[in-house]
Design an enzyme around this catalytic site. Structure first.
Site, short mmCIF file in Angstrom:
data_model
loop_
_atom_site.label_atom_id
_atom_site.label_comp_id
_atom_site.label_asym_id
_atom_site.label_seq_id
_atom_site.Cartn_x
_atom_site.Cartn_y
_atom_site.Cartn_z
N GLU A 142 -15.11 10.29 17.78
CA GLU A 142 -14.08 10.39 18.81
C GLU A 142 -14.13 11.77 19.48
OE1 GLU A 142 -10.72 7.20 17.32
OE2 GLU A 142 -10.36 9.29 16.86
N CYS B 4 -3.52 11.18 15.81
CA CYS B 4 -3.60 10.09 16.79
C CYS B 4 -3.04 10.46 18.17
CB CYS B 4 -2.83 8.86 16.30
SG CYS B 4 -2.96 8.57 14.55
N CYS C 137 -0.26 12.12 12.38
CA CYS C 137 -0.38 11.25 13.55
C CYS C 137 0.18 11.92 14.80
CB CYS C 137 0.33 9.92 13.30
SG CYS C 137 0.40 8.88 14.76
N GLU D 232 -11.98 -12.53 28.53
CA GLU D 232 -12.11 -13.99 28.59
C GLU D 232 -13.33 -14.47 27.81
OE1 GLU D 232 -13.25 -15.89 32.39
OE2 GLU D 232 -13.50 -13.88 33.20
N HIS E 259 -9.11 -15.37 33.96
CA HIS E 259 -10.23 -14.99 34.80
C HIS E 259 -9.76 -14.21 36.02
CE1 HIS E 259 -14.28 -15.37 36.31
NE2 HIS E 259 -13.80 -15.76 37.48
N LYS F 277 -4.81 13.40 19.99
CA LYS F 277 -6.18 12.91 20.19
C LYS F 277 -6.24 11.93 21.36
CE LYS F 277 -7.33 9.20 18.73
NZ LYS F 277 -7.77 8.71 17.43
N LYS F 278 -5.28 10.98 21.37
CA LYS F 278 -5.31 9.96 22.44
C LYS F 278 -5.04 10.60 23.79
CE LYS F 278 -5.74 5.57 23.69
NZ LYS F 278 -4.91 4.40 23.58
N GLY G 23 -18.18 9.74 11.28
CA GLY G 23 -17.06 8.82 11.10
C GLY G 23 -16.18 8.77 12.34
N TYR G 24 -14.97 8.25 12.16
CA TYR G 24 -14.00 8.12 13.26
C TYR G 24 -13.84 9.44 14.01
CZ TYR G 24 -11.46 3.87 11.49
OH TYR G 24 -11.06 2.63 11.09
N ILE G 25 -13.50 10.48 13.25
CA ILE G 25 -13.09 11.74 13.90
C ILE G 25 -14.28 12.39 14.59
CG2 ILE G 25 -12.17 14.06 13.45
CD1 ILE G 25 -10.34 12.81 11.33
P1 NDP Z 1 -14.72 9.30 7.67
O1 NDP Z 1 -14.71 9.09 6.21
O2 NDP Z 1 -14.54 8.19 8.60
O3 NDP Z 1 -16.08 10.03 8.07
C1 NDP Z 1 -16.56 11.16 7.39
C2 NDP Z 1 -17.96 11.42 7.89
O4 NDP Z 1 -18.44 12.64 7.36
C3 NDP Z 1 -18.94 10.34 7.45
O5 NDP Z 1 -19.83 10.12 8.52
C4 NDP Z 1 -19.64 10.97 6.26
O6 NDP Z 1 -20.94 10.52 6.08
C5 NDP Z 1 -19.67 12.42 6.71
N1 NDP Z 1 -19.74 13.36 5.59
C6 NDP Z 1 -18.97 13.40 4.48
N2 NDP Z 1 -19.33 14.44 3.71
C7 NDP Z 1 -20.35 15.07 4.34
C8 NDP Z 1 -21.14 16.19 4.04
N3 NDP Z 1 -20.96 16.88 2.92
N4 NDP Z 1 -22.11 16.55 4.92
C9 NDP Z 1 -22.29 15.84 6.05
N5 NDP Z 1 -21.57 14.77 6.39
C10 NDP Z 1 -20.61 14.38 5.54
O7 NDP Z 1 -13.66 10.45 7.88
P2 NDP Z 1 -12.90 10.99 9.17
O8 NDP Z 1 -12.50 12.35 8.78
O9 NDP Z 1 -13.70 10.78 10.40
O10 NDP Z 1 -11.63 10.06 9.24
C11 NDP Z 1 -10.79 9.90 8.09
C12 NDP Z 1 -9.97 8.66 8.21
O11 NDP Z 1 -8.95 8.86 9.17
C13 NDP Z 1 -10.73 7.43 8.70
O12 NDP Z 1 -11.39 6.78 7.66
C14 NDP Z 1 -9.63 6.61 9.30
O13 NDP Z 1 -9.05 5.84 8.30
C15 NDP Z 1 -8.66 7.65 9.81
N6 NDP Z 1 -8.79 7.82 11.26
C16 NDP Z 1 -8.53 6.76 12.07
C17 NDP Z 1 -8.66 6.87 13.43
C18 NDP Z 1 -8.40 5.68 14.28
O14 NDP Z 1 -7.78 4.73 13.83
N7 NDP Z 1 -8.86 5.67 15.53
C19 NDP Z 1 -9.05 8.12 14.07
C20 NDP Z 1 -9.31 9.17 13.13
C21 NDP Z 1 -9.18 9.01 11.79
P3 NDP Z 1 -21.27 9.16 5.28
O15 NDP Z 1 -21.00 8.03 6.22
O16 NDP Z 1 -22.72 9.30 4.96
O17 NDP Z 1 -20.40 9.16 4.07
#
Ligand code: NDP
Length: 484
Positions: free
Chosen positions: A182, A48, A43, A472, A467, A51-52, A177-179
């Protein structure tokens, strides 16, 4: 003489480990903590927090454009990554110092070395020392994983981004995903030409569909080349494929500080431009490829199996509701348990562990209705059931609004906001809340209190609107747009 050297030995100095160590010490327990890299963990050091700060940095071009629309003679110049990076790392050093002080003032003994379990009560340090403890808490977190693709080690992972010597002119981000999302927004905001491949139909799988569509649209509007149903099929060094001086996106020298940081890329070639073939057979050249393809629990070579600790399919430590592993004296919290990989969750798990073990109050961890925010541009704040989950469950009404906020509307920019409540049609309890908006992270923290408290739609509406604000709308949505 005490039977053990310590009452608690914590392995891992991230948010969860540090919180557990100092709150356990506050009960009078004799506590030690081992960390082999930097205090603060994912973090603070490579997640986090940096990143932020990068999210803030990346938002200024928009702010300046908006200022211009509001009558200011405002223009933005170039972004100086090196100047920013130096300040960012100084801030991380400061925060690491804060964590160290917290541990020191709590009386926690810090071992800045790698620790490995020897058995149910012994930890072997890389220095050769062995320490005994009545309880051992594993809080080693997780790490990014690359897909099993040949040459995947040439690609970066999120840890590396904070260490780049130079910002690339272009990058390919793999994942949805998230990362991935972002960093697509952050790097785009900093002026990097971003391409993103996501292998599925739509990014942010598992979240509310309408929010996912809206964020994807907005990312594309911002100039991110987001391609769905797309993946990388092969990669190599561009120079090996005759693409070394191709589209002039390359840069000289090493882009990644390949120091002794065990969390960064270990391959010097990771700094060189890359050749990529996509799943439709097209070839491309990118300065960098970022694998944001998920994270895995950090349990390798920890001596866990030898100590009898059961691991799950992803290598996670299997724990019960009290974070206790299959070995009664060994507990685990945070990402290493693969429950909910969020810092505040790890901190709650730490507090519940200390209450259970050191205060004698058995405290399970509540993982239900946890709000979270994704710091895309716009942000996405979410808690509870999505619309789709609501329909699968049945008996729900969807209240939803979408509008252009006053600030954006005046500036003449796009920037629609979306707010949605998923409501139980019988009990009227709000089961889910989803917000796509500027500052949605701030809004969902507050709306999350109401949802967690189990308030009804009518109780939301009994709260007078503030407001003029965007939030709101959360208390003024009068009729459902869909029922199911
Ligand atoms: P995620 O699990 O959220 O996303 C992984 C992504 O990679 C998915 O889109 C997945 O696709 C894709 N993927 C996985 N394997 C492959 C592959 N072999 N080829 C291509 N694409 C692939 O992981 P992150 O690393 O983004 O984040 C991990 C965790 O960290 C999050 O779940 C969250 O809990 C935490 N986090 C929280 C944040 C926040 O609160 N703002 C910020 C960053 C991280 P598919 O969907 O098809 O499985």
């Amino acid at each position: 003489m005490a039977e053990f050297d310590y009452d608690l030995f914590v392995i891992g100095g991230g948010s969860g480990g540090v919180r557990a160590a100092r709150t356990a010490a506050a009960t009078g327990a004799r506590v030690a903590l081992a960390e082999d890299y930097r205090l603060g963990g994912t973090c603070v050091i490579r997640g986090c927090v940096p990143k932020k700060i990068m999210v803030f940095a990346s938002g200024y071009p928009d702010l300046v454009a908006e200022a211009d629309a509001y009558g200011w003679d405002a223009q933005i110049g170039d972004f100086d990554w090196k100047r920013f990076r130096a300040k960012l790392h100084a801030e991380l050093d400061r925060l690491e110092g804060v964590y160290r002080n917290l541990l020191n003032t709590s009386g926690v003994a810090i071992y800045e070395t790698r620790a490995r379990l020897q058995d149910a009560h012994h930890v072997a340090l890389a220095t050769g020392e062995v320490k005994s403890a009545a309880h051992i808490l594993v809080a080693t977190g997780g790490h990014p994983v690359r897909p099993g693709l040949e040459n995947a080690e040439f690609g970066l992972v999120s840890n590396d981004l904070f260490l780049l010597e130079d910002l690339p002119s272009n990058i390919l981000i793999i994942g949805g995903g998230y990362i991935a999302c972002e960093f697509a927004c952050i790097l785009n905001g900093l002026g990097v030409d971003v391409t993103q491949y996501y292998r599925g139909e739509q990014i942010l799988r598992g979240f509310d569909d309408e929010a996912r569509d809206m964020i994807a649209d907005r990312m594309r509007e911002r100039g991110i080349d987001l391609q769905t149903n797309m993946n990388i099929s092969e990669m190599d060094l561009a120079e090996k494929r005759g693409m070394s001086d191709g589209s002039s996106h390359g840069h000289d020298g090493r882009a990644v500080t390949l120091d002794d940081n065990p969390m960064s890329s270990t391959v010097a070639d990771a700094a060189k431009p890359l050749w990529v073939k996509d799943t439709e057979g097209r070839e491309h050249r990118f300065d960098h490829v970022l694998f944001a393809t998920g994270r895995a629990p950090s349990t390798a070579d920890m001596g866990l199996e030898d100590a009898g600790v059961s691991l799950g399919k992803k290598g996670e430590i299997v724990v019960d509701a009290y974070s206790q592993s299959s070995v009664p004296s060994i507990y685990a919290i945070g990402d290493v348990t693969d429950r909910l990989a969020l810092t505040p969750v790890a901190i709650r798990e730490a507090m519940a562990f200390v209450k259970t073990v050191f205060r004698g109050e058995k405290s399970p961890v509540d993982h239900e209705l946890v709000p979270s925010a994704i710091f895309t541009q716009p942000e996405f704040g979410t808690i509870g059931l999505t619309e789709q989950e609501g329909f699968e469950r049945g008996g729900v009404e969807i209240y939803r609004t979408s509008f252009t906020p006053m600030k954006k509307s005046f500036a003449g920019g796009s920037g629609k906001t979306m707010m949605k409540l998923v409501v139980d049609s019988e009990t009227r309890v709000v089961l889910g809340c989803h917000i796509v908006a500027e500052d949605a992270g701030e809004m969902i923290q507050l709306a999350g209190i109401a949802v967690k408290a189990g308030l009804t739609k009518e109780q939301f509406d009994a709260t007078c609107a503030v407001h003029p604000t965007s939030a709101e709308e959360l208390v003024t949505m009068s009729s459902p747009v869909r029922k199911g």
